[in-house]
Design a protein around this motif. Structure first.
Motif, PDB file in Angstrom:
ATOM      1  N   GLU A  16      -4.785   2.363  -1.554  1.00  0.00           N
ATOM      2  CA  GLU A  16      -4.546   2.826  -2.517  1.00  0.00           C
ATOM      3  C   GLU A  16      -3.961   2.293  -3.593  1.00  0.00           C
ATOM      4  O   GLU A  16      -3.275   3.219  -4.765  1.00  0.00           O
ATOM      5  CB  GLU A  16      -2.353   2.529  -1.818  1.00  0.00           C
ATOM      6  N   TYR A  20      -4.185  -2.783   0.710  1.00  0.00           N
ATOM      7  CA  TYR A  20      -3.704  -1.782   0.207  1.00  0.00           C
ATOM      8  C   TYR A  20      -4.822  -1.689  -0.660  1.00  0.00           C
ATOM      9  O   TYR A  20      -4.206  -0.811  -1.896  1.00  0.00           O
ATOM     10  CB  TYR A  20      -1.872  -2.326  -1.093  1.00  0.00           C
ATOM     11  N   GLY A  59       0.884  -1.327  -0.062  1.00  0.00           N
ATOM     12  CA  GLY A  59      -0.285   0.385  -0.202  1.00  0.00           C
ATOM     13  C   GLY A  59       0.691   1.138  -0.235  1.00  0.00           C
ATOM     14  O   GLY A  59       0.064   2.225  -0.729  1.00  0.00           O
TER      15      GLY A  59
END
Length: 237
Positions: free
Chosen positions: A140, A137, A98
């Protein structure tokens, strides 16, 4: 005066940057990180040789390693391939995907790493991992997918070793045919070098590259990595 201007115009080169996003977490300790360093050393040398044939293109390289956090090999941004020197990486720590995607997203901009006095090609992003992210993640990933430079980039993912998160690599590169599953470490060097030069040719639309560089025999859109059978294959459902 006209000849002077013509001479200067002829030297203007459009820039093309390859971003290598490389896992150097704890699972890469030992043989894997040694293989990665050898692979990238050979790839950089191959790109330097290849770049000599690019008359109107300035080829650049940027390396982002990730473990517990992430770090650019050159904090000042992409370097011209002719001036780039590979620094051997060490392995250790977690797998912060991430944070890495957030950092890459921040640099895929004309105001940062894609800043240029000339036009630039859509970048190439080569992502490599042998494991799983240690945390989520998704946020992101969603954010970087909104970045037009990431969307337009040619993206290839390498899922290497015995137990990489192949689905994660697919989510990042966005195309199952662009995920290369490599079981045999001995193939990494040839594959990364071939894909690196092959993707540059793909971006530039070079129809004659395979004839001029017969040793580069793997293209990202042909599925030829399947010829390695159990040792290496494109990820397919």
């Amino acid at each position: 005066m006209l000849n002077y201007l013509d001479s200067n115009i002829a030297t203007i080169k459009r820039e093309l940057t390859i971003f290598y996003v490389l896992d150097t977490s704890g699972s890469m300790v030992g043989t894997p990180i040694a293989t990665l360093n050898r692979t990238m050393t050979e790839t950089v040398e191959a790109l330097k040789s290849f770049a000599k044939s690019l008359v109107d293109v300035k080829l650049k390289i940027a390396v982002l390693e990730f473990n517990t956090g992430c770090r650019w090999m050159s904090a000042n941004g992409p370097e011209e391939i002719e001036k780039f020197h590979w620094e051997d990486l060490s392995a250790g720590g977690l797998t912060d995907v991430g944070i890495t995607l957030r950092e890459l997203n921040s640099k895929l901009s004309r105001s940062t790493f894609l800043q240029s006095m000339t036009e630039v090609y859509s970048p190439i992003i080569i992502f490599m991992t042998d494991g799983f992210a240690n945390e989520g993640y998704e946020k992101e990933l969603k954010e970087i997918r909104d970045n037009i430079w990431f969307t337009r980039a040619i993206k290839v993912g390498f899922a290497i070793g015995d137990s990489p998160d192949v689905n994660m690599v697919f989510e990042i590169v966005g195309d199952r045919d662009s995920v290369i599953r490599v079981y045999n470490p001995a193939l990494i060097g040839k594959l990364v070098k071939s894909v690196s030069i092959g993707t540059v040719n793909f971006v530039l639309g070079d129809q004659f590259a395979m004839e001029r560089y017969p040793d580069i025999n793997i293209s990202i859109d042909s599925g030829e990595t399947e010829k390695h059978n159990s040792e290496s294959e494109t990820f397919d459902t």
